[in-house]
Design a protein around this motif. Structure first.
Motif, short mmCIF file in Angstrom:
data_model
loop_
_atom_site.label_atom_id
_atom_site.label_comp_id
_atom_site.label_asym_id
_atom_site.label_seq_id
_atom_site.Cartn_x
_atom_site.Cartn_y
_atom_site.Cartn_z
N GLY A 32 29.39 -2.52 35.29
CA GLY A 32 28.78 -3.30 34.27
C GLY A 32 27.28 -3.58 34.17
O GLY A 32 26.90 -4.20 33.36
N SER A 33 26.68 -2.67 35.07
CA SER A 33 25.27 -2.72 34.88
C SER A 33 24.91 -1.55 33.51
O SER A 33 25.80 -0.97 32.97
N THR A 34 23.56 -1.66 33.06
CA THR A 34 23.37 -0.71 31.87
C THR A 34 22.26 0.12 32.32
O THR A 34 21.26 -0.12 33.16
N ASN A 35 22.33 1.31 32.01
CA ASN A 35 21.17 2.38 32.16
C ASN A 35 20.38 2.58 30.56
O ASN A 35 21.04 2.78 29.66
N TYR A 36 19.11 2.65 30.53
CA TYR A 36 18.45 2.98 29.57
C TYR A 36 17.45 4.18 29.46
O TYR A 36 17.02 4.29 30.86
N ALA A 37 17.50 5.06 28.59
CA ALA A 37 16.24 5.89 28.85
C ALA A 37 14.64 5.11 28.80
O ALA A 37 14.75 4.14 27.90
N ASP A 38 13.86 5.69 29.48
CA ASP A 38 12.68 5.02 29.11
C ASP A 38 12.08 4.93 28.04
O ASP A 38 11.44 3.74 27.71
N SER A 39 12.12 5.76 27.25
CA SER A 39 11.69 5.87 25.93
C SER A 39 12.28 4.77 24.98
O SER A 39 11.71 4.34 23.89
N VAL A 40 13.36 4.22 25.46
CA VAL A 40 13.88 3.16 24.37
C VAL A 40 13.76 1.83 25.18
O VAL A 40 14.21 0.68 24.44
N LYS A 41 13.40 1.75 25.95
CA LYS A 41 13.47 0.33 26.95
C LYS A 41 12.69 -0.76 26.39
O LYS A 41 11.64 -0.34 25.75
N GLY A 42 13.09 -1.79 25.86
CA GLY A 42 12.44 -2.91 25.25
C GLY A 42 12.62 -2.74 23.60
O GLY A 42 12.44 -3.67 23.09
N ARG A 43 13.39 -1.74 23.35
CA ARG A 43 13.50 -1.46 21.91
C ARG A 43 14.93 -1.47 21.31
O ARG A 43 15.39 -1.96 20.44
N PHE A 44 15.71 -0.65 22.34
CA PHE A 44 17.16 -0.63 22.18
C PHE A 44 17.93 -1.64 23.04
O PHE A 44 17.54 -1.93 24.21
N THR A 45 19.06 -2.09 22.38
CA THR A 45 19.99 -2.92 23.37
C THR A 45 21.44 -2.49 23.13
O THR A 45 21.95 -2.27 21.89
N ILE A 46 22.04 -2.14 24.34
CA ILE A 46 23.54 -1.78 24.23
C ILE A 46 24.33 -3.01 24.59
O ILE A 46 24.11 -3.68 25.71
N PHE A 47 25.40 -3.22 23.68
CA PHE A 47 26.10 -4.15 24.17
C PHE A 47 27.50 -4.12 23.59
O PHE A 47 27.77 -3.06 22.80
N ARG A 48 28.69 -4.87 24.01
CA ARG A 48 30.05 -4.39 23.90
C ARG A 48 30.73 -5.72 23.51
O ARG A 48 30.37 -6.94 23.80
N ASP A 49 32.00 -5.20 22.73
CA ASP A 49 32.92 -6.34 22.55
C ASP A 49 34.26 -5.60 23.19
O ASP A 49 34.96 -4.87 22.70
N ASN A 50 34.70 -6.24 24.41
CA ASN A 50 35.70 -5.66 25.21
C ASN A 50 37.08 -5.89 24.49
O ASN A 50 37.95 -5.00 24.54
N ALA A 51 37.23 -6.95 23.60
CA ALA A 51 38.40 -7.12 22.96
C ALA A 51 38.68 -5.96 21.89
O ALA A 51 39.98 -5.78 21.73
N LYS A 52 37.57 -5.50 21.36
CA LYS A 52 37.85 -4.47 20.23
C LYS A 52 37.48 -3.17 20.98
O LYS A 52 37.61 -2.29 20.37
N ASN A 53 37.24 -3.05 22.28
CA ASN A 53 36.84 -1.58 22.81
C ASN A 53 35.77 -0.99 21.93
O ASN A 53 35.66 0.12 21.85
N THR A 54 34.66 -1.90 21.54
CA THR A 54 33.75 -1.48 20.88
C THR A 54 32.36 -1.56 21.55
O THR A 54 32.21 -2.47 22.06
N VAL A 55 31.51 -0.66 21.42
CA VAL A 55 30.19 -0.53 22.05
C VAL A 55 29.00 -0.33 20.95
O VAL A 55 29.41 0.42 19.84
N TYR A 56 28.08 -1.16 20.91
CA TYR A 56 26.92 -1.26 19.96
C TYR A 56 25.74 -0.65 20.48
O TYR A 56 25.41 -0.93 21.78
N LEU A 57 24.82 -0.31 19.76
CA LEU A 57 23.63 0.18 19.99
C LEU A 57 22.62 -0.69 18.98
O LEU A 57 22.62 -0.22 17.84
N GLN A 58 21.84 -1.59 19.20
CA GLN A 58 21.13 -2.35 18.57
C GLN A 58 19.68 -1.50 18.72
O GLN A 58 19.30 -1.48 19.97
N MET A 59 19.04 -1.08 17.46
CA MET A 59 17.83 -0.24 17.78
C MET A 59 16.86 -0.97 16.92
O MET A 59 17.04 -0.80 15.65
N ASN A 60 15.80 -1.52 17.56
CA ASN A 60 14.60 -2.13 16.74
C ASN A 60 13.46 -1.00 17.06
O ASN A 60 13.13 -0.39 17.98
#
Length: 116
Positions: free
Chosen positions: A55-83
């Motif tokens: 359940g933990s998350t890993n991020y590349a150093d280059s995207v930390k603080g800008r990108f967020t990964i999150f998921r909807d388990n009911a839909k088996n879908t993973v998202y990547l929010q990139m700011n």
């Protein structure tokens, strides 16, 4: 078999945002890892962000603080929010799922282009 369908790639100006999605279907039992990789022209495919089985998350150093990964388990879908996107984020982004037996499945890839 597992199928991964990605969407959300686009052309965006630097400083903008995008959200990628990856819907998984098929014979999914235990997921060891699920997340996003990217590959720029002439470079290797690298991890961007992923959920581990614990359940933990890993991020590349280059995207930390800008990108967020999150998921909807009911839909088996993973998202990547990139700011705060930068030109160096330009790449083909691939969804990845690794199952309990450490078999890797990949999506077809979605192009993200960030203009300066």
């Amino acid at each position: 078999q597992v199928q991964l369908v990605e969407s959300g790639g686009d052309l965006v100006q630097a400083g903008g945002s995008l959200r990628l999605s990856c819907a998984a279907s098929g014979s999914i039992f235990i997921i060891n890892r699920m997340g996003w990789y990217r590959q720029a022209p002439g470079k290797q495919r690298d991890l961007v962000a992923a959920f581990t089985r614990g359940g933990s998350t890993n991020y590349a150093d280059s995207v930390k603080g800008r990108f967020t990964i999150f998921r909807d388990n009911a839909k088996n879908t993973v998202y990547l929010q990139m700011n705060s996107l930068k030109p160096e984020d330009t790449a083909v982004y691939y969804c990845n799922l690794q199952d309990y037996y450490r078999t890797d499945y990949w999506g077809q890839g979605t192009q993200v282009t960030v203009s300066s």
